[in-house]
Design a protein around this motif. Structure first.
Motif, PDB file in Angstrom:
ATOM      1  N   PRO A 109       0.789  -1.236   0.000  1.00  0.00           N
ATOM      2  CA  PRO A 109       0.000   0.000   0.000  1.00  0.00           C
ATOM      3  C   PRO A 109       0.818   1.280   0.000  1.00  0.00           C
ATOM      4  O   PRO A 109       0.344   2.308  -0.505  1.00  0.00           O
ATOM      5  N   LEU A 110       2.033   1.244   0.533  1.00  0.00           N
ATOM      6  CA  LEU A 110       2.831   2.469   0.513  1.00  0.00           C
ATOM      7  C   LEU A 110       3.132   2.930  -0.908  1.00  0.00           C
ATOM      8  O   LEU A 110       3.254   4.133  -1.162  1.00  0.00           O
ATOM      9  N   ALA A 111       3.254   1.987  -1.832  1.00  0.00           N
ATOM     10  CA  ALA A 111       3.463   2.373  -3.231  1.00  0.00           C
ATOM     11  C   ALA A 111       2.248   3.104  -3.775  1.00  0.00           C
ATOM     12  O   ALA A 111       2.368   4.065  -4.550  1.00  0.00           O
ATOM     13  N   GLY A 112       1.065   2.662  -3.373  1.00  0.00           N
ATOM     14  CA  GLY A 112      -0.154   3.356  -3.778  1.00  0.00           C
ATOM     15  C   GLY A 112      -0.258   4.736  -3.161  1.00  0.00           C
ATOM     16  O   GLY A 112      -0.718   5.692  -3.804  1.00  0.00           O
ATOM     17  N   VAL A 113       0.168   4.842  -1.898  1.00  0.00           N
ATOM     18  CA  VAL A 113       0.194   6.155  -1.251  1.00  0.00           C
ATOM     19  C   VAL A 113       1.114   7.102  -2.015  1.00  0.00           C
ATOM     20  O   VAL A 113       0.752   8.254  -2.294  1.00  0.00           O
ATOM     21  N   LEU A 114       2.287   6.616  -2.387  1.00  0.00           N
ATOM     22  CA  LEU A 114       3.228   7.458  -3.132  1.00  0.00           C
ATOM     23  C   LEU A 114       2.636   7.889  -4.469  1.00  0.00           C
ATOM     24  O   LEU A 114       2.744   9.063  -4.855  1.00  0.00           O
ATOM     25  N   ALA A 115       2.001   6.969  -5.179  1.00  0.00           N
ATOM     26  CA  ALA A 115       1.368   7.328  -6.456  1.00  0.00           C
ATOM     27  C   ALA A 115       0.323   8.415  -6.240  1.00  0.00           C
ATOM     28  O   ALA A 115       0.207   9.359  -7.033  1.00  0.00           O
TER      29      ALA A 115
END
Length: 207
Positions: free
Chosen positions: A76-82
């Motif tokens: 999920p952190l990758a989605g937060v960054l996006a």
């Protein structure tokens, strides 16, 4: 601070549901994702969907689709960054995230997160649910995230960090606690059994 924008996290692999976009599964007359959009819309200035793969499959929902910029499944952190990168392009100060498979999340999610972040170094907070017996469960896919920390998050992901709370604890995140006596408002649909339960609950709590 400006009103946050919303990012719905739908970048997971849904392995326990057999793959595919579990947010597309029907719950009453709308999809699970439709319920999430309905709950998020009044609380934020704009919404994007974080999803990987062919973006055209979401054309019918009329939302921008932002994919992970981190290669491989980084969680999920990758989605937060996006979402933070998208929000930065809009000139927004912060995003609020919600999971695409959680149709009953609180209608006051955003104001509670904002209050939880008021006395913190950064406009950063996570949600948590607390049952009547006192047990507390952090909800790392439901949070308020400042655009100003996006490069810090990018660097952390590039070094292999994947666990949300390790990063949020490092930055002194606040915590918005939502108490309940029965249905956890962050109940999410991971399995066919969860879907059956959500459909039962939808008949009682969702119109």
């Amino acid at each position: 601070m400006k009103q946050p924008v919303g990012v719905i996290l739908a970048g997971g692999q849904a392995t326990r549901m057999g793959g595919g976009d579990k947010g597309r599964l029907m719950l009453g007359e709308r999809s699970i994702l439709g319920h999430v959009i309905d709950r998020m819309t009044p609380q934020v200035a704009d919404i994007a969907l974080n999803a990987n793969g062919e973006a055209g499959r979401f054309a019918d929902i009329n939302l921008p689709v932002v994919a992970d910029s981190v290669t491989g499944y980084a969680g999920p952190l990758a989605g937060v960054l996006a979402g933070l990168d998208w929000a930065g392009e809009l000139g927004a100060d912060a995003i609020v995230t919600a999971a695409a498979d959680t149709p009953f999340f609180p209608c006051d999610l955003v104001p509670q997160l904002l209050m939880a972040a008021e006395d913190r170094r950064h406009c950063l907070a996570l949600a948590a649910s607390q049952a009547a017996d006192g047990k507390l469960w952090r909800q790392p896919t439901f949070g308020l995230w400042p655009v100003s920390l996006r490069n810090d998050l990018r660097d952390a992901l590039q070094t292999g960090l994947r666990k949300v709370v390790l990063w949020t604890d490092k930055h002194d995140a606040g915590q918005a606690v939502f108490t309940h006596d029965g249905l956890d408002p962050f109940f999410n649909v991971n399995t066919p059994e969860d879907l059956a339960e959500a459909r039962r609950l939808a008949g009682e709590t969702t119109k």
